[in-house]
Enzyme design. Structure first.
Site, PDB file in Angstrom:
ATOM      1  N   GLY A  28       0.824  -1.200   0.000  1.00 42.12           N
ATOM      2  CA  GLY A  28       0.000   0.000   0.000  1.00 42.12           C
ATOM      3  C   GLY A  28       0.860   1.251   0.000  1.00 42.12           C
ATOM      4  N   SER A  31       1.460   3.666  -3.445  1.00 40.35           N
ATOM      5  CA  SER A  31       0.981   4.706  -4.358  1.00 40.35           C
ATOM      6  C   SER A  31      -0.470   5.073  -4.093  1.00 40.35           C
ATOM      7  CB  SER A  31       1.120   4.243  -5.809  1.00 40.35           C
ATOM      8  OG  SER A  31       2.474   4.064  -6.159  1.00 40.35           O
ATOM      9  N   SER A  39      -0.739  -4.390  -6.010  1.00 38.79           N
ATOM     10  CA  SER A  39      -0.653  -5.682  -6.707  1.00 38.79           C
ATOM     11  C   SER A  39      -1.136  -6.817  -5.826  1.00 38.79           C
ATOM     12  CB  SER A  39       0.797  -5.953  -7.126  1.00 38.79           C
ATOM     13  OG  SER A  39       1.281  -4.933  -7.952  1.00 38.79           O
ATOM     14  N   GLU A  76      12.733  -4.237  -3.172  1.00 36.30           N
ATOM     15  CA  GLU A  76      11.882  -4.434  -4.349  1.00 36.30           C
ATOM     16  C   GLU A  76      12.669  -4.259  -5.644  1.00 36.30           C
ATOM     17  OE1 GLU A  76       7.677  -2.845  -6.328  1.00 36.30           O
ATOM     18  OE2 GLU A  76       8.525  -1.826  -4.587  1.00 36.30           O
ATOM     19  N   SER A 114       9.985   5.217 -10.839  1.00 36.31           N
ATOM     20  CA  SER A 114      10.135   5.310 -12.286  1.00 36.31           C
ATOM     21  C   SER A 114      11.602   5.343 -12.717  1.00 36.31           C
ATOM     22  CB  SER A 114       9.423   6.565 -12.809  1.00 36.31           C
ATOM     23  OG  SER A 114      10.133   7.721 -12.422  1.00 36.31           O
ATOM     24  N   GLU A 133      13.114   7.580 -14.327  1.00 41.67           N
ATOM     25  CA  GLU A 133      13.701   8.889 -14.072  1.00 41.67           C
ATOM     26  C   GLU A 133      14.099   9.055 -12.608  1.00 41.67           C
ATOM     27  OE1 GLU A 133      11.477   8.746 -17.710  1.00 41.67           O
ATOM     28  OE2 GLU A 133      10.853   8.307 -15.657  1.00 41.67           O
TER      29      GLU A 133
END
Length: 395
Positions: free
Chosen positions: A127, A129, A161, A243, A372, A374
């Site tokens: 939990g 985003s 997910s 992760e 991400s 970036e």
């Protein structure tokens, strides 16, 4: 013989005796594990976890194997040589939450949660985003109010997910609205708690691995706080390193049982000189195979340099490179299969080609989730190259 040689011989014998041969090569990611194999898969999971090899490097007192990194690799190699895989190795409890709990949890928390993870009995979801807090995760607004002996959680998470199957959720929540990073705490939330609603999100790949998750007046006991109050950002960042770490227990991708160059020869043929007939694919395939080999060597180097201390900022490099390598592989396979690579369902299509179509689509997200591409570049520039801190590179 060395101790590793002795372990290899013992592991080979154990796998030969305990791995159900009917599962050989049937990676769950490829969708080849049929309902008929369910009993065999459960048997394999039970045996592997009882041996401690589902989490081979975790402490034995929590159900792990107590092996060194080198010893765990020997066991992994023997399992793969038999066509097997670790059925819990890619779960969030094993890859992400378990190592974080071992690092930050109290003894009571470890005793309660680590053994069920090691036995493959509990499933966890993430939990993190929210609709308004993705790349800028520290802007999250899900609130956890102090109500004495418990927190009362209200808010929404997205891209959780496997939330529709999860038993527990490790969750970042806001416990102090006056501060940004220093106002976040890390909670363990029982997904059976009243007030939790899960809505699966259907993706272009046809699957629904991600969900929207809503929390409405969810009571969370105070003992489910991991780490200090308002210290969750540090815990959450550490979990993200786990992760981003590329796991050797990742299930095989479509067609991964055969070298990519062999698949290309089967579908494209050879020219008069004995080379792959398609010049452009031949060049790009060569580049891809070299990149894949370099990634493997970099993973080995990072593991050796860590000396058992866990992941470092190097995981950002591995995450970025592996995401691009895997996307490139799926794109190459799509072209190699030709028209057959555009199939979605029905007879006449290679099962691996159908699986790769979904892999190609779902893999587009790999440069976004877990931070991400970036954001990883910002981390690399700051923590590895020592360049000035870019604005907003707080992850």
């Amino acid at each position: 013989m060395t101790e590793l040689d002795d372990l290899r011989a013992a592991a080979r014998a154990w796998v030969a005796e305990n791995f159900p041969r009917e599962l050989a090569g049937h990676s769950p990611v490829m969708g080849q594990t049929s309902a008929a194999d369910a009993e065999a898969l459960e048997t394999w999971k039970t045996r592997l976890c009882a041996q401690g090899w589902g989490v081979p490097t975790w402490p034995p007192e929590y159900g792990g194997g107590g092996l060194t990194t080198a010893e765990a690799r020997v066991v992994r190699e023997e399992i793969r040589a038999a066509g097997g895989w670790n059925p819990i190795g890619w779960s969030m409890g094993v890859r992400m939450f378990g190592p974080t709990l071992l690092e930050y949890g109290t003894e009571d928390q470890k005793q309660r949660h680590i053994p069920p993870i090691a036995r493959g009995e509990t499933r966890w979801c993430q939990g993190y985003s929210e609709p308004g807090a993705g790349s800028d995760l520290a802007s999250l607004q899900t609130r956890a109010e102090d109500r004495g002996d418990h927190f009362l959680v209200n808010g929404q998470k997205i891209w959780t997910s496997g939330a529709q199957y999860a038993d527990w959720c490790f969750c970042l929540v806001r416990t102090d609205a006056s501060k940004k990073h220093e106002g976040i705490s890390f909670l363990m939330i029982d997904m059976a708690s009243p007030g939790i609603e899960v809505r699966p999100i259907r993706l272009i790949s046809g699957s629904s691995p991600f969900c929207e998750t809503f929390f409405t007046d969810v009571r969370v006991p105070k003992e489910n706080l991991l780490g200090p109050l308002n210290g969750g950002w540090t815990v959450g960042k550490r979990l993200l390193q786990y992760e981003r770490q590329r796991s050797e227990d990742a299930p095989a991708r479509p067609g991964e049982g055969r070298p990519l160059n062999e698949v290309a020869v089967d579908h494209l043929g050879l020219d008069a000189s004995g080379r792959l007939a398609e010049t452009d694919i031949r060049r790009r395939l060569t580049d891809h195979l070299m990149e894949r080999r370099l990634l493997r060597l970099t993973m080995d180097r990072a593991a050796a340099e860590s000396k058992g201390a866990g992941p470092s900022a190097a995981t950002s490099i591995l995450k970025n490179v592996s995401s691009v390598v895997n996307q490139t592989r799926a794109e190459l396979l799509l072209e190699i299969y030709g028209l057959g690579g555009l199939g979605w369902e029905g007879e006449g299509f290679d099962p691996d080609a159908l699986a790769n179509t979904r892999e190609w689509l779902s893999g587009k997200a790999s440069t976004i989730y877990a931070g991400s591409y970036e954001i990883q570049n910002n981390i690399i520039s700051k923590r590895i190259l020592g360049l000035p801190d870019p604005a907003g590179a707080a992850a």
